[in-house]
Design a protein around this motif. Structure first.
Motif: not given
Length: 655
Positions: A125-129
């Motif tokens: 999730s952090a990478s997608q943001q």
């Protein structure tokens, strides 16, 4: 669990073992860009396979872990997630959680892997943001290259530059007749000292030439590479000047380390203990009979020695057959399982009614070859569903049944295995291919491309008639993956299509090992093997009879007029025939009609040396270089003979 689930679990455990091995190697090469990218891509494919297969069987615990695992790996490929010790530890924990889930008797959702799932989900999730990585590298590239690059390609280029590589544009022009072979050879040559990041069509320079532009990353391009490349076609190299702002910074943790060789996983096949026990017993029996035969050499009559020797030969052949079968896996698992299952999922996603027909699932294939063709087969099936079969509304309007048919078929031909994927859909639009080739500057006008050349273009990297990218496109992998797999297996792929009648892709692969009943023939001073199944009759032809019919190249055989072919001419042998009084004649069947020749031909050879059951060994990747040669065999007398694929040999001479 049923038998199908048991088979999945066994296959999945094999994948997990490879996953463990690759994660260990990734820990060792994480500072080495090229090796890191290769391993990360391979690990991604393993996890993607586990996710899809587990989801098909409803094995939620495995599918959930693999899904989040894949999301983090995608971030790694896009440069949004850095590989460090903590991440590698998490990857190993995830692999262990999958292994534990596979060992679970229920194979349903459990709490053991929930902590792993949440940790993976948090990183993904952090990478997608983060969104797309900002940078000016794309603006430094030529417009046509920049437009064609996906975010994966752009990140690949960024990493290569950060590791000290320079970027080059390689302009490549090839003759229309040889562009596919020479393009493949150029890619192999460039891959020795660098990495081909992307390929796009280029404006044609002449009517009989096809052009491409490659984005290439390498520290330097050696003069030897330039010289060898120049022998393949019109090749031009130009560097891309990069400003300091275009070059990504490199942290200490990302410094390039000493190159480490990546160990490829060795193919494996499961063997039941009862089969091994039986094989051990057979070997013991064979040893006793061999000892008996030696003692009979001086103690018994010649008749008894001959009978014992004949019996021994049969036992050795039986042992060879069993040893070969231990290497084989039935294609049913691949055809009925992964391929058809992927096709049904794709059909549901696209709201198409498709029936899948499977023929030849009992054909055995070497496990190493099965691994090579698995991914290309999935792409061919998805291609048939996505591009071949029309929607129910379109089919009804065309006078077809609303339900389309995709047929997966496998069969043995001597020492060759053919695997085809056919559909009864719209067929390949050759005019659309020619139009796209013209728009991309590959040719001056659509008429410059023949039907065969159009069909060959669809296997080239970077060529597409569709401007739409869907989930079925497979993250940037197209039909060129089929061509690359055939190069690795020493085979070839063929395609035939008719408007409104559908399309057939056929992968023709030489078997790694095959026990084939062969007719051994002599042509010049060489021996050759021909599959006995294609030989329907034999005879002889006197030299003066040959002189009478040589001009017509036809012979009347049992009231049937047949084309007369000379094996020495088909093989382009330079030495004169050693036949003095007469020639031997073989009447051979074709499985397919080929060119101008009908399904039966008369083949002229110098002599028939005999008939025997022969162990044929594949020539591997080299098989593709010699059309009509599918393998080699050591005969009973110790001589080496080449195995002929008569159909392909005749086609090669016609072309």
């Amino acid at each position: 669990m049923d038998d199908t689930q048991n088979q999945f679990v066994a296959d999945a455990k094999d994948i997990v073992e490879r996953l463990y091995t690759d994660l260990e190697q990734l820990r060792a090469v994480r500072l080495q860009g090229r090796q890191r990218r290769e391993l990360a891509a391979r690990i991604f494919r393993y996890v993607h396979t586990l996710k899809g297969s587990a989801g098909s069987f409803g094995l939620k615990s495995v599918s959930d872990i693999a899904h989040e695992f894949e999301g983090v790996l995608d971030g790694v490929r896009l440069g949004r997630v850095s590989i460090d010790d903590s991440l590698l530890d998490l990857f190993e924990d995830a692999a262990h959680a999958i292994a534990q889930a596979l060992e679970s008797k229920s194979l349903r959702d459990d709490s053991n892997g929930q902590t792993i799932i949440q940790r993976l989900k948090s990183i993904a999730s952090a990478s997608q943001q983060q969104g797309n990585i900002a940078g000016s590298l794309r603006t430094a590239l030529p417009d046509d290259i920049a437009r064609s690059l996906s975010e994966y390609d752009l990140q690949h280029a960024r990493e290569a530059v950060r590791e000290g590589a320079n970027l080059f544009i390689v302009g490549a022009g090839f003759s229309i007749d040889t562009f596919d072979r020479n393009f493949r050879e150029l890619s192999r040559l460039l891959g020795k000292s660098g990495e081909v990041i992307a390929t796009v069509p280029a404006t044609t320079q002449s009517a009989d030439e096809i052009n491409f532009r490659l984005l290439y990353a390498a520290p330097i391009i050696p003069d030897q590479v330039k010289r060898k490349a120049g022998e393949l076609g019109t090749i031009e190299f130009s560097d891309i000047p990069l400003q300091p702002a275009d070059v990504p910074s490199q942290s200490a943790a990302e410094s390039v380390g000493k190159p480490t060789q990546i160990i490829l996983p060795a193919p494996s096949v499961r063997i039941g203990l009862n089969e091994l026990d039986s094989l051990t017993s057979s070997v013991s029996d064979l040893l006793r009979e061999t000892t008996k035969a030696i003692s009979l050499r001086t103690a018994s009559s010649n008749d008894e020695i001959v009978a014992t020797r004949s019996h021994l030969r049969r036992r050795f052949v039986q042992l060879e057959e069993r040893l070969i079968k231990l290497r084989l896996v039935p294609l049913s698992g691949l055809l009925h399982g992964a391929a058809a299952r992927a096709g049904r999922v794709a059909a549901r996603q696209m709201a198409k009614d498709i029936e899948f027909e499977i023929i030849g699932g009992d054909v055995g294939i070497d496990k190493s070859l099965a691994d090579i063709i698995a991914e290309p087969l999935l792409h061919l099936v998805r291609n048939a569903v996505g591009h071949g079969i029309e929607t129910p509304k379109e089919r009804l309007a065309a006078g077809k049944p609303a339900t389309g048919i995709v047929r997966l078929e496998a069969f043995n031909i001597g020492s060759r295995i053919d695997i085809s994927v056919s559909d009864d859909g719209r067929g390949i639009d050759l005019s659309s291919i020619a139009k796209t080739a013209t728009e991309n500057g590959i040719v001056n006008k659509p008429e410059d491309l023949s039907a065969d050349q159009c069909l060959r273009l669809i296997f080239r990297p970077g060529f597409s008639t569709s401007g739409e990218v869907t989930d079925l496109s497979g993250r940037g992998i197209g039909l060129d993956i089929v061509d690359r797999a055939m190069e690795q297996a020493g085979g070839e792929v063929r395609v035939s299509s008719g408007p409104g009648r559908g399309t057939t892709f056929t992968m023709m692969i030489p078997a790694t090992l095959a026990l084939v009943q062969c007719v051994v023939v002599r042509s010049g001073d060489q021996l050759y093997c021909i599959d006995s199944d294609v030989v329907t009759d034999r005879g002889s032809l006197a030299r003066h009879e040959l002189a009478e019919i040589a001009q017509a190249d036809l012979i009347t055989w049992n009231s049937e007029e047949l084309p007369l072919l000379s094996l020495s001419k088909l093989l382009a042998q330079t030495q004169p025939s050693e036949s003095n009084g007469s020639f031997a004649l073989l009447v051979c069947d074709h499985r397919k009609t080929s060119g101008m020749h009908q399904n039966r031909v008369a083949l002229l050879v110098d002599a028939i040396a005999g008939q025997q059951e022969t162990l044929i060994r594949s020539l591997g990747p080299y098989s593709a270089r010699w059309h009509g040669i599918s393998g080699a065999a050591e005969l009973l007398d110790g001589n080496i003979a080449l195995m002929l694929d008569l159909e392909r040999l005749i086609e090669a001479n016609e072309n």
